[in-house]
Enzyme design. Structure first.
Site, PDB file in Angstrom:
ATOM      1  N   ASP A   1     -25.733   9.619 -62.938  1.00  0.00           N
ATOM      2  CA  ASP A   1     -25.093   9.692 -64.240  1.00  0.00           C
ATOM      3  C   ASP A   1     -26.188   9.706 -65.299  1.00  0.00           C
ATOM      4  O   ASP A   1     -27.297   9.190 -65.068  1.00  0.00           O
ATOM      5  CB  ASP A   1     -24.170   8.484 -64.458  1.00  0.00           C
ATOM      6  N   ARG A   2     -25.891  10.277 -66.451  1.00  0.00           N
ATOM      7  CA  ARG A   2     -26.871  10.288 -67.539  1.00  0.00           C
ATOM      8  C   ARG A   2     -27.169   8.879 -68.042  1.00  0.00           C
ATOM      9  O   ARG A   2     -28.210   8.632 -68.637  1.00  0.00           O
ATOM     10  CB  ARG A   2     -26.371  11.168 -68.685  1.00  0.00           C
TER      11      ARG A   2
ATOM     12  N   LEU B   1     -20.366   9.259 -63.343  1.00  0.00           N
ATOM     13  CA  LEU B   1     -19.858   7.944 -62.943  1.00  0.00           C
ATOM     14  C   LEU B   1     -19.119   7.272 -64.088  1.00  0.00           C
ATOM     15  O   LEU B   1     -19.290   6.087 -64.362  1.00  0.00           O
ATOM     16  CB  LEU B   1     -21.024   7.067 -62.460  1.00  0.00           C
ATOM     17  N   GLY B   2     -18.274   8.054 -64.753  1.00  0.00           N
ATOM     18  CA  GLY B   2     -17.453   7.517 -65.830  1.00  0.00           C
ATOM     19  C   GLY B   2     -16.246   6.780 -65.295  1.00  0.00           C
ATOM     20  O   GLY B   2     -16.254   6.265 -64.171  1.00  0.00           O
TER      21      GLY B   2
ATOM     22  N   LYS C   1      -3.341  21.395 -60.212  1.00  0.00           N
ATOM     23  CA  LYS C   1      -3.539  20.252 -61.113  1.00  0.00           C
ATOM     24  C   LYS C   1      -3.188  20.624 -62.554  1.00  0.00           C
ATOM     25  O   LYS C   1      -2.651  19.801 -63.309  1.00  0.00           O
ATOM     26  CB  LYS C   1      -4.993  19.778 -61.026  1.00  0.00           C
TER      27      LYS C   1
ATOM     28  N   ASN D   1     -11.679  18.697 -64.396  1.00  0.00           N
ATOM     29  CA  ASN D   1     -10.501  19.453 -64.831  1.00  0.00           C
ATOM     30  C   ASN D   1     -10.870  20.870 -65.242  1.00  0.00           C
ATOM     31  O   ASN D   1     -10.470  21.362 -66.299  1.00  0.00           O
ATOM     32  CB  ASN D   1      -9.810  18.738 -65.995  1.00  0.00           C
TER      33      ASN D   1
ATOM     34  N   ASN E   1      -0.399  18.713 -64.812  1.00  0.00           N
ATOM     35  CA  ASN E   1      -0.613  18.138 -66.139  1.00  0.00           C
ATOM     36  C   ASN E   1       0.346  18.721 -67.161  1.00  0.00           C
ATOM     37  O   ASN E   1       0.746  18.033 -68.103  1.00  0.00           O
ATOM     38  CB  ASN E   1      -2.059  18.347 -66.572  1.00  0.00           C
TER      39      ASN E   1
END
Length: 313
Positions: free
Chosen positions: A30-31, A8-9, A164, A86, A168
Site C-alpha cells: 500500500d502507498r 490495503l484500504g 457487479k 470496481n 450495484n
C-alpha cells in the site's frame, strides 16, 4: 496459497486479514508504509514465488490503470493478475489483452461485502478463462461466505465486473425505495414511530433484507438522521449500469431514477426547478419563492396575465 495484495484500504485490508486467518501467505503493498509489508510493487513481486498471483484492490480508473501497467512490466509468463476493484468491464478486456502479450493471465472480480466482509465473507463475481479462475479458487473459497452461494464464474473477461455493476445498480434502486418510504413516514402525522415501523418489517415481510437491517441500525444511531446531510455520492457503477442499459436497449426506470436522485441531492438550489417554478408562475400565476430576502410572487405577479398563444392553424 501465497498471494500479493495491492491496496490495503477498508476493503483490501480486511480481505488480506481474512486470507491470513484462512491460512494463506499474504504479502501486502500500500502507498501507506504503516500498513505495507513491502516498499514497492517491484519488491512485492520479488517476494512472491512463481507462478505468482497478485490481487489489485485500488480505485477504478487511473489508479487501476497505472497499477496494472506497472505490474505488467514486473510479472512473468504464468503469473495471474486479479482486478478486484470496481473497474469498468470494458477496461478489463483491454487489460487482459495487454497482459496476455507477456503470458500473464487476467481475472476480473467484482467484490461485495463492504466493511462486514471480514466477518461475513465477500460475494465474488469473476470473469476470465476457466484455467485462470481455477488457479485462484483457493483464494476465492476463503474470501467467500460459507455455503454454496457467494461465488460465481460469470463468464469471460469482463463478466465479473459487469455482474457487479448490475448488482450495484440494483442496490441504488433498493436504497432509493427505502429512502422514499422513510421520508413519507417521517412526513406523516399518523405514524409516530418510524424507526419501529422499519424494524417491524425485518421479520415475516417480503422486504426483509440485510439492507433493511442496516437501515434500522442507522436509525438506532440517529433516529431522525438529523446529523446527516442529504448528499449522496455515486461510485460510477450506477452510471455505467444506465449506459449499458442504453447500449442494450433495456429499460431501467427504477435504477435510472435512483441515480438521478443522487445527482439532485448535490444541488442546494436546483437550476431545473427554477425553470419549472418560473413556468408555473407564467402560465398559472402560481406563487414562486424568491432568493433570500425577497418576497414571494403570487397570482398578481408579472406573467400571471399573459394570454396563452393561439393554436396553430
Amino acid at each position: 496459497m501465497q498471494i500479493g495484495m495491492v491496496g490495503l484500504g477498508k476493503m483490501g485490508g480486511n480481505m488480506a486479514e481474512r486470507l491470513r486467518r484462512g491460512g494463506h501467505d499474504v504479502v501486502g503493498y500500500d502507498r501507506d508504509p504503516s500498513v505495507s509489508d513491502v516498499g514497492s510493487l517491484k519488491e512485492l513481486v520479488e517476494r512472491l514465488r512463481a507462478p505468482r498471483v497478485v490481487w489489485v484492490m485500488v480505485p477504478a480508473g487511473a489508479p487501476t490503470q497505472q497499477t496494472v501497467d506497472e505490474l505488467g512490466e514486473l510479472l512473468a509468463e504464468g503469473d495471474i493478475l486479479v482486478d478486484g476493484g470496481n473497474s469498468h468491464y470494458v477496461d478489463d478486456q483491454k487489460h487482459a489483452e495487454e497482459l496476455a502479450k507477456r503470458g500473464v493471465g487476467f481475472v476480473d472480480c467484482g467484490v461485495s461485502g463492504g466493511v462486514w466482509g471480514l466477518q461475513n465473507g465477500y460475494a465474488l463475481m469473476c470473469g476470465g478463462e476457466k484455467s485462470n479462475v481455477d488457479k485462484v479458487m483457493p483464494i476465492f473459497e476463503t474470501l467467500k461466505p460459507e455455503g454454496e452461494d457467494g461465488f460465481v464464474h460469470a463468464g469471460e473477461v469482463g463478466a465479473g465486473h459487469f455482474a457487479k455493476m448490475v448488482h450495484n445498480g440494483i442496490e441504488y434502486g433498493m436504497m432509493q425505495a427505502f429512502a422514499e418510504g422513510w421520508e413519507l413516514l417521517e412526513a406523516s402525522d399518523v405514524v409516530k414511530d418510524v424507526r419501529g415501523s422499519f424494524s417491524s418489517w425485518r421479520t415475516g415481510t417480503v422486504i426483509r433484507s440485510w439492507l433493511l437491517d442496516l437501515m434500522v441500525r442507522a436509525l438506532d444511531d440517529d433516529e431522525h438522521l438529523d446529523e446527516l446531510k442529504g448528499y449522496a455520492q455515486d461510485s460510477g457503477e450506477g452510471r455505467w449500469t444506465v449506459q449499458a442499459a442504453v447500449d442494450h436497449a433495456v429499460p431501467l426506470p427504477v435504477i435510472t431514477a435512483a441515480l438521478y436522485a443522487r445527482f439532485a441531492s448535490r444541488q442546494d438550489d436546483s437550476p431545473a426547478m427554477k425553470v419549472v417554478a418560473a413556468l408555473r408562475n407564467q402560465f398559472g400565476g402560481h406563487a414562486v419563492t424568491g432568493t433570500a430576502g425577497s418576497d414571494e410572487k403570487g397570482a398578481d405577479s408579472p406573467g400571471a396575465d399573459v394570454k396563452p398563444p393561439k393554436e396553430a392553424s
